[in-house]
Design a protein around this motif. Structure first.
Motif, PDB file in Angstrom:
ATOM      1  N   GLN A  73       0.852  -1.195   0.000  1.00  0.00           N
ATOM      2  CA  GLN A  73       0.000   0.000   0.000  1.00  0.00           C
ATOM      3  C   GLN A  73       0.889   1.246   0.000  1.00  0.00           C
ATOM      4  O   GLN A  73       2.076   1.194   0.351  1.00  0.00           O
ATOM      5  N   GLY A  74       0.270   2.357  -0.442  1.00  0.00           N
ATOM      6  CA  GLY A  74       0.998   3.615  -0.421  1.00  0.00           C
ATOM      7  C   GLY A  74       1.303   4.076   0.993  1.00  0.00           C
ATOM      8  O   GLY A  74       0.496   3.905   1.906  1.00  0.00           O
ATOM      9  N   VAL A  75       2.490   4.673   1.185  1.00  0.00           N
ATOM     10  CA  VAL A  75       2.944   5.108   2.509  1.00  0.00           C
ATOM     11  C   VAL A  75       3.417   6.562   2.393  1.00  0.00           C
ATOM     12  O   VAL A  75       4.124   6.927   1.438  1.00  0.00           O
ATOM     13  N   ARG A  76       3.046   7.371   3.417  1.00  0.00           N
ATOM     14  CA  ARG A  76       3.476   8.775   3.475  1.00  0.00           C
ATOM     15  C   ARG A  76       4.060   9.061   4.843  1.00  0.00           C
ATOM     16  O   ARG A  76       3.454   8.756   5.872  1.00  0.00           O
ATOM     17  N   ARG A  77       5.267   9.626   4.861  1.00  0.00           N
ATOM     18  CA  ARG A  77       5.932   9.964   6.116  1.00  0.00           C
ATOM     19  C   ARG A  77       6.333  11.442   6.095  1.00  0.00           C
ATOM     20  O   ARG A  77       6.793  11.949   5.063  1.00  0.00           O
ATOM     21  N   GLN A  78       6.161  12.057   7.274  1.00  0.00           N
ATOM     22  CA  GLN A  78       6.552  13.464   7.398  1.00  0.00           C
ATOM     23  C   GLN A  78       7.025  13.708   8.820  1.00  0.00           C
ATOM     24  O   GLN A  78       6.296  13.461   9.783  1.00  0.00           O
ATOM     25  N   HIS A  79       8.279  14.144   8.970  1.00  0.00           N
ATOM     26  CA  HIS A  79       8.864  14.453  10.256  1.00  0.00           C
ATOM     27  C   HIS A  79       9.264  15.917  10.258  1.00  0.00           C
ATOM     28  O   HIS A  79       9.641  16.481   9.208  1.00  0.00           O
ATOM     29  N   ALA A  80       9.203  16.526  11.424  1.00  0.00           N
ATOM     30  CA  ALA A  80       9.536  17.954  11.535  1.00  0.00           C
ATOM     31  C   ALA A  80      10.986  18.185  11.127  1.00  0.00           C
ATOM     32  O   ALA A  80      11.893  17.494  11.589  1.00  0.00           O
TER      33      ALA A  80
ATOM     34  N   HIS B 174      12.213  17.651   8.225  1.00  0.00           N
ATOM     35  CA  HIS B 174      12.676  16.742   7.174  1.00  0.00           C
ATOM     36  C   HIS B 174      11.698  16.786   6.009  1.00  0.00           C
ATOM     37  O   HIS B 174      10.514  17.072   6.190  1.00  0.00           O
ATOM     38  N   PRO B 175      12.170  16.496   4.790  1.00  0.00           N
ATOM     39  CA  PRO B 175      11.265  16.469   3.646  1.00  0.00           C
ATOM     40  C   PRO B 175      10.214  15.377   3.785  1.00  0.00           C
ATOM     41  O   PRO B 175      10.381  14.396   4.515  1.00  0.00           O
ATOM     42  N   VAL B 176       9.113  15.527   3.069  1.00  0.00           N
ATOM     43  CA  VAL B 176       8.049  14.527   3.037  1.00  0.00           C
ATOM     44  C   VAL B 176       8.486  13.362   2.150  1.00  0.00           C
ATOM     45  O   VAL B 176       8.999  13.564   1.044  1.00  0.00           O
ATOM     46  N   GLN B 177       8.267  12.119   2.647  1.00  0.00           N
ATOM     47  CA  GLN B 177       8.578  10.900   1.878  1.00  0.00           C
ATOM     48  C   GLN B 177       7.281  10.214   1.472  1.00  0.00           C
ATOM     49  O   GLN B 177       6.386  10.030   2.299  1.00  0.00           O
ATOM     50  N   LEU B 178       7.230   9.842   0.204  1.00  0.00           N
ATOM     51  CA  LEU B 178       6.024   9.222  -0.349  1.00  0.00           C
ATOM     52  C   LEU B 178       6.451   7.966  -1.120  1.00  0.00           C
ATOM     53  O   LEU B 178       7.362   8.018  -1.964  1.00  0.00           O
TER      54      LEU B 178
ATOM     55  N   GLU C 138      10.842  11.981  -2.550  1.00  0.00           N
ATOM     56  CA  GLU C 138      11.091  12.878  -1.431  1.00  0.00           C
ATOM     57  C   GLU C 138      10.719  14.290  -1.874  1.00  0.00           C
ATOM     58  O   GLU C 138      11.257  14.805  -2.866  1.00  0.00           O
ATOM     59  N   LEU C 139       9.772  14.937  -1.138  1.00  0.00           N
ATOM     60  CA  LEU C 139       9.194  16.218  -1.535  1.00  0.00           C
ATOM     61  C   LEU C 139       9.661  17.320  -0.581  1.00  0.00           C
ATOM     62  O   LEU C 139       9.731  17.135   0.641  1.00  0.00           O
ATOM     63  N   LEU C 140       9.911  18.503  -1.178  1.00  0.00           N
ATOM     64  CA  LEU C 140      10.293  19.666  -0.363  1.00  0.00           C
ATOM     65  C   LEU C 140       9.079  20.389   0.197  1.00  0.00           C
ATOM     66  O   LEU C 140       9.123  20.970   1.281  1.00  0.00           O
ATOM     67  N   ASP C 141       7.955  20.356  -0.547  1.00  0.00           N
ATOM     68  CA  ASP C 141       6.743  21.067  -0.144  1.00  0.00           C
ATOM     69  C   ASP C 141       5.961  20.192   0.823  1.00  0.00           C
ATOM     70  O   ASP C 141       5.431  19.143   0.449  1.00  0.00           O
ATOM     71  N   PRO C 142       5.832  20.600   2.095  1.00  0.00           N
ATOM     72  CA  PRO C 142       5.135  19.757   3.070  1.00  0.00           C
ATOM     73  C   PRO C 142       3.631  19.959   3.096  1.00  0.00           C
ATOM     74  O   PRO C 142       2.954  19.348   3.917  1.00  0.00           O
ATOM     75  N   SER C 143       3.098  20.793   2.225  1.00  0.00           N
ATOM     76  CA  SER C 143       1.662  21.103   2.283  1.00  0.00           C
ATOM     77  C   SER C 143       0.846  19.882   1.868  1.00  0.00           C
ATOM     78  O   SER C 143       1.268  19.074   1.042  1.00  0.00           O
ATOM     79  N   PRO C 144      -0.368  19.752   2.438  1.00  0.00           N
ATOM     80  CA  PRO C 144      -1.242  18.628   2.064  1.00  0.00           C
ATOM     81  C   PRO C 144      -1.607  18.666   0.588  1.00  0.00           C
ATOM     82  O   PRO C 144      -1.770  17.611  -0.040  1.00  0.00           O
ATOM     83  N   GLU C 145      -1.787  19.882  -0.001  1.00  0.00           N
ATOM     84  CA  GLU C 145      -2.151  19.945  -1.410  1.00  0.00           C
ATOM     85  C   GLU C 145      -1.044  19.365  -2.277  1.00  0.00           C
ATOM     86  O   GLU C 145      -1.299  18.629  -3.242  1.00  0.00           O
TER      87      GLU C 145
ATOM     88  N   ALA D 212       1.104  17.120  -1.358  1.00  0.00           N
ATOM     89  CA  ALA D 212       1.147  15.669  -1.148  1.00  0.00           C
ATOM     90  C   ALA D 212       0.062  14.964  -1.953  1.00  0.00           C
ATOM     91  O   ALA D 212       0.288  13.904  -2.550  1.00  0.00           O
ATOM     92  N   ARG D 213      -1.158  15.560  -1.976  1.00  0.00           N
ATOM     93  CA  ARG D 213      -2.240  14.926  -2.747  1.00  0.00           C
ATOM     94  C   ARG D 213      -1.920  14.930  -4.228  1.00  0.00           C
ATOM     95  O   ARG D 213      -2.171  13.958  -4.941  1.00  0.00           O
ATOM     96  N   LEU D 214      -1.376  16.074  -4.745  1.00  0.00           N
ATOM     97  CA  LEU D 214      -1.018  16.137  -6.165  1.00  0.00           C
ATOM     98  C   LEU D 214       0.080  15.120  -6.482  1.00  0.00           C
ATOM     99  O   LEU D 214       0.025  14.408  -7.504  1.00  0.00           O
ATOM    100  N   ALA D 215       1.070  15.006  -5.599  1.00  0.00           N
ATOM    101  CA  ALA D 215       2.140  14.040  -5.819  1.00  0.00           C
ATOM    102  C   ALA D 215       1.588  12.616  -5.823  1.00  0.00           C
ATOM    103  O   ALA D 215       2.011  11.761  -6.618  1.00  0.00           O
TER     104      ALA D 215
END
Length: 614
Positions: A90-97, A99-103, A120-127, A129-132
C-alpha cells in the motif's frame, strides 16, 4: 528494447529538462534506459520532488534499485519507507519535523508486486502531497500496464513454443518409420528457426551417422561436405553440450569448435548450432545441426535446448521401433554396459558387486555336500509278544511306553478252564493206569494194551494242558520298552492264538531309518557318515553310519523315496525313544557351495533337455 509511448503532458513539464526527459522516455532502447527516463519524467511532473527511487524485482525475487533521480543520490534514508511499502503493498506517506516529506507507492499488476517508487518532496503542504500522490498513482499505473503487457507477451511466446512442440512431436509420431519422422522433423525445424538447412545424425557406437537433411529426400554420406557436417556434430556429441558458431558472450562455457569453423567455411553458413538429443543423464543418441546466415539469439538457443528435451524420447521411440532384433539386443547391451559403468544407482551397483563376489567365492570354496532326508528312530531288534493259545485276557499291567525288565509280566491269560482241564486229564490218566494194572494182574493182554494207550493219551493231554498253564503269563524276554500295545480296555476279551499283543524294543541298541529322495539316492552309499537331529531334541546331534540302502522305493506325498538303514555311532548312554522323528544329513562328498545350492535346478534342466530333445 525499443519502445515509444505517448504520455499526457502537464504545464509543469514545459521546460528544457522536461522535454529531454520525455524524449529520453520515447527513445528508450533498453529496460534500464526506460526506467531512468520514466523516473525522471515522474520526478519533474511532481512539484517539489527533489529525490526519486525506483525499485524493481530481479530474477532472484529480491527488490533492487532500478533507477535513481538525480543520479548518484544517496538513497539509504529511503530504505525504511520502501520496505514498509513493499511489505504492506500500500501507499505510505511519512513526514517528520525538519525533514522532507517521503512518499512511497507500490507497482502492482493483478496479484503480482513488481516493485515500488519512492519520492522525497520539499513542499510539506497537504495539497502538494495529494497532487504528488495522484501523479505517482498515474505513473505507477502506466508502469504496471507495461509489466502486464510484457507478461502477456511472454505468455503468448510460451504458448506459441508449446504449440510448436506439440505440433512437431505429433508430426514425428504420425510418420510410419524413423526415416520419414526424421525428414519431417528437420523440415519443420528449418521453417521454425529460419534455417536454410537442418541435419540430423544418429549415434552408431562412438561415431555419428547422418539420418536426415532438410529440403532433401536424398544425400550422399560419402560427400566431403556431409563428412564435415558430421565432424561438427561430433564435437557436440563428444562434449555432450550444444556448440554455437560463431562464439559470443552469451555462450556458456568454452568448447572446442574447430570442426564447426571448417564446416562453416566450406558450406558458406554464417551461423551454426549443434544441439545433442539425450534422454535424462544418458549419453546423446542423436545431434541436430542448424545452419543459417544470421546469428542465433539466446532466446532461440534456449528454445532449441527445450526442443531437444522433448524430441529426444520421440525420436528414440521411432528409431527403436525400426530396429531389428539383433540391433535391439546390441543397443540394450551397450545401454546396460553404460549403466554399469556410470555413477547412477551406486547402492545397487555396490550390492551387485558384493553379490558377484559372494557367488565367486561360493563357486570356488569346497564344502561338505550333505543329503538331507526325514528319519525315524527304531530299536535295533524288535520282539512281539503274541497270544500262546485261544483264551481270554485276565490282566494286562503293561502298556505302550512302559519300560520293562527281563521276566516282567506283560499280560496274563485266564487259566480257570485250563485248571479244570488239568484235573480232568489227571483223573483220566489215573483211571487208565489202574485199568492197566488190573489187566496185567488178570493177564488180559488185550485190555492191558488198550488201557496203556488210554493212559498215554491222557498223559499227552495233561502235558499239553501243563504247557499252556506255563504260558499263561506273557513275560518280557529282555530289558525293553513297550513300543506298541495297550490292553487295559480289553480285559476279559477273547483272544486268538498268534495275535500280537505287544511289541518290544531294547533300551540300549537303536537304528535309524532314512527316507532318501530318489534325486539323491545315487549319491548315498553304505559306509557314509552323517548327523541326526530329532524334533524332540533340536539342540542335540547324534552321529550315525549308513549300513545299507534298500533297492525298493516307496511312494509318499507324490514322490519316490528309498529306505536306508543306519546305525548310531557311540550308543553308550544314548537316551532315545522309538519312533522319534527328525532330519538326518548324510555326508556324500565335497562340492562347491554354489553347486550345492544349484544342483537340484541343473539336474532338472538336464532331465528336461533330455526329455524334450528328439
Amino acid at each position: 528494447m525499443n519502445a515509444r509511448h505517448d504520455l499526457p503532458t502537464s504545464p509543469m513539464d514545459a521546460s528544457p529538462a522536461g522535454d529531454q526527459a520525455w524524449a529520453a522516455l520515447a527513445g528508450a532502447d533498453s529496460a534500464e534506459q526506460l526506467c531512468r527516463a520514466w523516473l525522471a519524467v515522474l520526478c519533474q511532473l511532481v512539484p517539489g520532488a527533489q529525490v526519486g527511487l525506483l525499485l524493481l524485482q530481479d530474477a532472484s525475487g529480491s527488490y533492487v534499485p532500478a533507477a535513481a533521480w538525480p543520479e548518484g543520490t544517496e538513497l539509504q534514508r529511503l530504505a525504511d519507507i520502501a520496505r514498509e511499502c513493499l511489505g504492506t503493498r500500500q501507499g505510505v506517506r511519512r513526514q517528520h519535523a525538519g525533514h522532507p516529506v517521503q512518499l512511497a507507492y507500490p507497482l502492482a499488476a493483478g496479484n503480482a508486486l513488481h516493485g515500488a517508487v519512492v519520492l522525497e518532496l520539499l513542499d510539506p503542504s497537504p495539497e502538494a502531497a495529494r497532487l504528488a500522490a495522484r501523479l505517482t498513482h498515474w505513473g505507477a499505473g502506466w508502469m504496471a500496464d507495461l509489466f502486464a503487457q510484457r507478461e502477456l507477451g511472454q505468455a503468448r511466446q510460451r504458448l506459441d513454443e508449446s504449440a510448436f512442440l506439440f505440433e512437431v512431436s505429433l508430426a514425428a509420431l504420425a510418420e510410419p518409420d524413423f526415416r520419414q519422422a526424421g525428414l519431417t522433423l528437420v523440415n519443420k525445424l528449418a521453417a521454425r528457426f529460419g534455417c536454410h538447412q537442418v541435419q540430423l545424425a544418429l549415434a552408431d557406437g562412438p561415431k555419428l551417422k547422418t539420418a536426415a537433411v532438410s529440403h532433401s529426400a536424398w544425400f550422399d554420406e560419402r560427400a566431403n561436405l556431409t563428412a564435415l557436417a558430421r565432424a561438427a556434430m561430433t564435437e557436440a556429441f563428444d562434449q555432450r553440450g550444444a556448440v554455437v558458431w560463431p562464439e559470443d558472450d552469451s555462450t556458456e562455457g568454452r568448447m572446442p569448435r574447430m570442426a564447426h569453423g571448417r564446416y562453416a567455411t566450406d558450406s558458406g553458413s554464417l551461423a551454426l548450432v549443434s544441439q545433442p538429443l539425450a534422454i535424462g543423464a544418458a549419453p546423446p543418441f542423436a545431434v541436430l545441426l542448424f545452419e543459417r546466415n544470421t546469428v542465433f539469439q539466446p532466446a532461440e538457443l534456449k528454445g532449441m535446448a527445450l526442443l531437444a528435451g522433448v524430441l529426444a524420447p520421440v525420436l528414440e521411440h521411432k528409431h527403436a521401433r525400426d530396429e531389428s532384433l539383433a540391433q535391439h539386443a546390441r543397443r540394450s547391451l551397450r545401454h546396460t554396459a553404460a549403466r554399469l559403468t556410470d555413477a547412477s544407482h551406486p547402492g545397487l551397483k555396490l550390492g551387485a558387486g558384493v553379490l558377484a563376489l559372494l557367488l565367486l567365492v561360493a563357486a570356488i570354496v569346497p564344502v561338505d555336500h550333505r543329503v538331507s532326508s526325514p528319519a525315524i528312530v527304531e530299536g535295533a531288534v524288535q520282539r512281539s509278544a503274541v497270544v500262546p493259545f485261544d483264551g481270554f485276557l485276565r490282566d494286562a499291567p503293561a502298556r505302550a511306553g512302559d519300560t520293562v525288565k527281563a521276566g516282567q509280566v506283560l499280560a496274563r491269560m485266564d487259566d480257570r478252564e485250563l485248571q479244570l482241564e488239568k484235573v480232568r486229564w489227571e483223573t483220566e490218566l489215573e483211571m487208565a493206569q489202574r485199568k492197566e494194572r488190573e489187566a496185567m494182574a488178570q493177564a488180559d493182554r488185550v485190555n492191558q494194551r488198550l488201557s496203556a494207550a488210554q493212559a498215554n493219551q491222557a498223559r499227552a493231554q495233561l502235558d499239553l494242558t501243563l504247557s499252556k498253564l506255563a504260558r499263561v503269563e506273557l513275560a518280557a524276554p529282555f530289558d525293553a520298552i513297550v513300543v506298541k500295545g495297550d490292553l487295559s480296555q480289553q480285559l476279559g476279551a477273547p483272544l486268538e492264538m498268534g495275535k500280537t499283543l505287544f511289541e518290544l524294543a531294547p533300551l540300549a541298541s537303536w537304528r535309524v531309518m532314512l527316507k532318501i529322495d530318489e534325486r539323491d539316492i545315487a549319491r548315498v552309499q553304505p559306509g557314509q557318515g552323517g548327523e541326526l537331529v530329532l524334533t524332540g531334541a533340536p539342540g542335540e546331534r547324534w552321529h550315525f553310519k549308513v549300513k545299507s540302502v534298500t533297492p525298493v522305493s516307496v511312494v509318499e506325498e507324490g514322490r519316490n523315496y528309498f529306505r536306508a538303514e543306519a546305525e548310531l555311532v557311540g550308543q553308550e548312554g544314548v537316551q532315545l525313544k522309538p519312533n522319534m522323528e527328525g532330519v538326518a544329513k548324510v555326508v556324500v562328498g565335497e562340492r562347491s557351495l554354489l553347486w550345492v545350492w544349484t544342483h537340484r535346478f541343473t539336474d532338472w534342466v538336464k532331465l528336461a533337455l533330455w526329455q524334450w530333445t528328439p
